[in-house]
Scaffold this active site. Sequence first.
Site, mmCIF file in Angstrom:
data_model
loop_
_atom_site.group_PDB
_atom_site.id
_atom_site.type_symbol
_atom_site.label_atom_id
_atom_site.label_comp_id
_atom_site.label_asym_id
_atom_site.label_seq_id
_atom_site.Cartn_x
_atom_site.Cartn_y
_atom_site.Cartn_z
ATOM 1 N N SER A 83 -57.760 -20.383 -6.729
ATOM 2 C CA SER A 83 -56.409 -20.875 -6.977
ATOM 3 C C SER A 83 -55.904 -20.517 -8.372
ATOM 4 C CB SER A 83 -56.378 -22.384 -6.720
ATOM 5 O OG SER A 83 -55.063 -22.873 -6.637
ATOM 6 N N ASP A 135 -53.434 -7.133 -13.379
ATOM 7 C CA ASP A 135 -52.198 -6.378 -13.165
ATOM 8 C C ASP A 135 -51.520 -5.979 -14.468
ATOM 9 O OD1 ASP A 135 -52.759 -6.739 -10.530
ATOM 10 O OD2 ASP A 135 -50.912 -7.820 -10.018
ATOM 11 N N LYS A 164 -57.907 -18.218 -2.695
ATOM 12 C CA LYS A 164 -56.944 -19.283 -2.366
ATOM 13 C C LYS A 164 -55.638 -18.973 -3.081
ATOM 14 C CE LYS A 164 -56.107 -24.294 -2.609
ATOM 15 N NZ LYS A 164 -54.967 -24.323 -3.557
#
Length: 390
Positions: free
Chosen positions: A293, A304, A318
């Site tokens: 999460s 990224d 998740k």
Amino acid sequence: MKNKSYFFGMLTGIAIMFVVTVIFFYLRDNDFWGGKMAPNHKVREIFDVLDKHAINEFDKYELLEYMYDGLVYGLGDPYSAYFDESDLEKFNEQTEGVYGGVGLEVYLEPEDGLVTVFNVYDGTPGDKAGIVPGDKLVGVDGVDVRGKQLHEVTSVTKGTPGTEVLLTVYRPETDDTYDIIIIREVISIPTVSHTMHGDIGYIYIKSFERITLGQFAQALRELRQNGMTGLVLDLRNNPGGLLDTVAQIGNLLLPRGLITYTENKQGERRYYESDEMSLDLPLVLLINEHSASASEVLAGAVRDLNAGVLVGTKTFGKGIVQNLFNLSDGSAVKVTVSKYYTPNGTSIHDVGIIPDYIIETDEETTRRAGLLDPENDNQLKFAIDLLNGE
């Protein structure tokens, strides 16, 4: 005569409107539920059957609580849940990271069924009283708690700061049992720990609660003051937490850019971005299969934005967000309301994030992640060596 006719006409009109309204709501309910009996009618029928025929005694209010719980469970979503008032209090306590108690982390030992201490927070009443990991709680306020469930014991050790609690402690090492009177205090759960390994700073984040941001910022300041040249941020075994908190921590670490965005059922998006403030030092994130999460939000942003290197094993996967909706009677419902995406628009739900360097380890190291020195933690050692250019 004219007034009398008007009076009877008005009564007739009201009666017709009442009948039409009843029929409308009945048909509406049955239409909404696919032509089946509306739930309120069916529940009433079931209660009547149980009341007349069930041989076991039951509490009708407890049955209702089970029904509410089952209603949300029927979504088939393991992350959505119904909280009664007691459950809600525990949930809020966890997310706030503050409670009244003695400062012990405990678990139910499967071998003997006793509530066993595995950590004592520094400087708390439990620490001052001399309780140590391995001690077992066998009594609270004169009541034998052997055989009790974990939540039954922790619910009575916690309480209003300034109040007394009598703990009966069994210490296996000495085979002694003794009583300790402890005064409860406000306990701020330490979700962050940090240290230096040579010139490399190390921060372990246990979970992302409301209190975590301040603890993380303090740890980062101290490591900078100690002259760290690179940072290992350990998110292993971190199950997640508050999205706002991880976004704020990401803002302290990441260059200007998108950290993550969420998208709800209606297609509405919410964006979380970092400003020009950043760590501006080499960064390694440690992750494993229990990083989930909010941990994956930060790992995805680091990947990224090319802000650091990921080391460890693939994360849990998740990629969904839950909101808490408070109900009028003091209970609440936690519901999955959106998905989150990494800056590149990737959903990692049920997929996870694969690290740049896959470093496997044993179960014991995985379980004790964040508690070991580099010589006994091959993943941490690899991360430090990487930052040292080895």
